[in-house]
Design a protein around this motif. Structure first.
Motif, PDB file in Angstrom:
ATOM      1  N   TYR A  36       0.856  -1.188   0.000  1.00  0.00           N
ATOM      2  CA  TYR A  36       0.000   0.000   0.000  1.00  0.00           C
ATOM      3  C   TYR A  36       0.890   1.237   0.000  1.00  0.00           C
ATOM      4  O   TYR A  36       1.933   1.255   0.673  1.00  0.00           O
ATOM      5  N   TYR A  38       0.852   5.537   0.568  1.00  0.00           N
ATOM      6  CA  TYR A  38       0.137   6.713   1.082  1.00  0.00           C
ATOM      7  C   TYR A  38       1.000   7.952   0.868  1.00  0.00           C
ATOM      8  O   TYR A  38       2.227   7.899   0.958  1.00  0.00           O
ATOM      9  N   TYR A  48      -4.520   7.750   0.947  1.00  0.00           N
ATOM     10  CA  TYR A  48      -4.294   6.537   0.162  1.00  0.00           C
ATOM     11  C   TYR A  48      -4.056   6.873  -1.306  1.00  0.00           C
ATOM     12  O   TYR A  48      -4.806   7.657  -1.902  1.00  0.00           O
ATOM     13  N   ARG A  51      -2.759   0.464  -4.068  1.00  0.00           N
ATOM     14  CA  ARG A  51      -2.163  -0.749  -3.554  1.00  0.00           C
ATOM     15  C   ARG A  51      -1.808  -1.633  -4.745  1.00  0.00           C
ATOM     16  O   ARG A  51      -2.463  -1.591  -5.786  1.00  0.00           O
ATOM     17  N   TYR A  95       4.662   6.995   2.088  1.00  0.00           N
ATOM     18  CA  TYR A  95       4.828   5.852   2.974  1.00  0.00           C
ATOM     19  C   TYR A  95       4.314   4.580   2.299  1.00  0.00           C
ATOM     20  O   TYR A  95       3.223   4.583   1.714  1.00  0.00           O
ATOM     21  N   MET A  97       3.245   0.457   3.065  1.00  0.00           N
ATOM     22  CA  MET A  97       2.668  -0.267   4.186  1.00  0.00           C
ATOM     23  C   MET A  97       2.331  -1.678   3.735  1.00  0.00           C
ATOM     24  O   MET A  97       1.965  -1.896   2.570  1.00  0.00           O
ATOM     25  N   TRP A  99       0.412  -5.494   5.428  1.00  0.00           N
ATOM     26  CA  TRP A  99      -0.167  -6.244   6.532  1.00  0.00           C
ATOM     27  C   TRP A  99       0.713  -7.480   6.732  1.00  0.00           C
ATOM     28  O   TRP A  99       0.877  -8.291   5.825  1.00  0.00           O
ATOM     29  N   SER A 102      -1.201 -10.108  10.709  1.00  0.00           N
ATOM     30  CA  SER A 102      -2.394  -9.407  11.212  1.00  0.00           C
ATOM     31  C   SER A 102      -2.089  -8.049  11.817  1.00  0.00           C
ATOM     32  O   SER A 102      -2.868  -7.550  12.637  1.00  0.00           O
ATOM     33  N   ALA A 103      -0.954  -7.476  11.463  1.00  0.00           N
ATOM     34  CA  ALA A 103      -0.614  -6.133  11.936  1.00  0.00           C
ATOM     35  C   ALA A 103      -0.167  -5.291  10.748  1.00  0.00           C
ATOM     36  O   ALA A 103       0.504  -5.778   9.840  1.00  0.00           O
ATOM     37  N   SER A 104      -0.544  -4.029  10.795  1.00  0.00           N
ATOM     38  CA  SER A 104      -0.110  -3.105   9.753  1.00  0.00           C
ATOM     39  C   SER A 104       1.276  -2.588  10.092  1.00  0.00           C
ATOM     40  O   SER A 104       1.542  -2.219  11.241  1.00  0.00           O
ATOM     41  N   PHE A 106       4.281   0.143   8.671  1.00  0.00           N
ATOM     42  CA  PHE A 106       4.641   1.223   7.758  1.00  0.00           C
ATOM     43  C   PHE A 106       6.148   1.306   7.575  1.00  0.00           C
ATOM     44  O   PHE A 106       6.918   1.019   8.500  1.00  0.00           O
TER      45      PHE A 106
END
Lengths: 115, 119
Positions: A36, A38, A48, A51, A95, A97, A99, A102-104, A106
């Motif tokens: 992703y 940003y 955003y 992606r 930035y 990013m 996943w 299960s955590a984002s 950056f």
């Protein structure tokens, strides 16, 4: 070692293209992740852009010009944001990013200067 | 149009609890497609995702490993908002805190709250 590494700064001229990289830590295969992107301008939260997982699995943000595009460099284990036809308004922090478990997560961001 | 309105104190003493609330309009905290996140940003730590809550027939939470022992994110369906609690804060928790909707990507952000941890 950080999960995502981005160059801290990049400069490019108006009308040129800029390639922003997001390198994944060794052991994390870029091929299995959606990257992703940003954009953040001073005083505003990130917005955003797009992606990218593959050419058949990507999503441009609403209103985001087509001169912003995503890709991957498997040999470098990196995601790439390409901005073509640079304009002064593209000057911002960018930035990446992902996943991951299960955590984002950056990247540290790249400050793009258009001069 | 979705709007997220944050509220909460801008100054918290070390060792105390940071509490913020995010009021949702234009969507529901019980949405079956969205998730409700807290993300913070500081010069030293950059953008840092803290966690999220979401409803998929039941409530789920995911938290960042870095704060997992200190964080709680709770939905409040009666008020259509969600909250952040971060315990035992230190000056390293000083940051701009954002509440963020996630629906395929982080699409709507609150206005941001600068929280300073200082005595």
């Amino acid at each position: 070692q950080a999960v995502l590494t981005q160059p801290s700064s990049l400069s490019a001229s108006p009308g040129a293209s800029a390639s922003l990289t997001c390198t994944l830590r060794s052991g994390i295969n870029v091929g299995t992740y959606t990257i992703y992107w940003y954009q953040q301008k001073p005083g505003s939260p990130p917005q955003y852009l797009l992606r990218y997982r593959s050419d058949s699995d990507k999503l441009q943000g609403s209103g985001v010009p087509s001169r912003f595009s995503g890709s991957k460099d498997a040999s470098a284990n990196a995601g790439i944001l390409l901005i073509s036809g640079l304009q002064s308004e593209d000057e911002a922090d960018y930035y990446c990013m992902i996943w991951h478990s299960s955590a984002s997560v950056f990247g540290g961001g790249t400050k793009l200067t258009v001069l | 149009q979705v709007e997220l309105q944050q509220s909460g104190p801008g100054l918290v003493k070390p060792s105390q609890t940071l509490s913020l609330t995010c009021a949702i309009s234009g969507d529901s905290v019980s949405s079956n497609s969205a998730a409700w996140n807290w993300i913070r940003q500081s010069p030293s730590r950059g953008l840092e995702w803290l966690g999220r809550t979401y409803y998929r027939s039941k409530w789920y939470n995911d938290y960042a490993v870095s704060v997992k022992s200190r964080i709680t994110i709770n939905p409040d369906t009666s008020k259509n908002h969600f909250s952040l609690q971060l315990n035992s804060v230190t000056p390293e928790d000083t940051a701009v805190y954002y509440c963020v909707r996630e629906d395929s990507y982080f699409d709507y952000w609150g206005q941001g709250t600068l929280v300073t941890v200082s005595s």
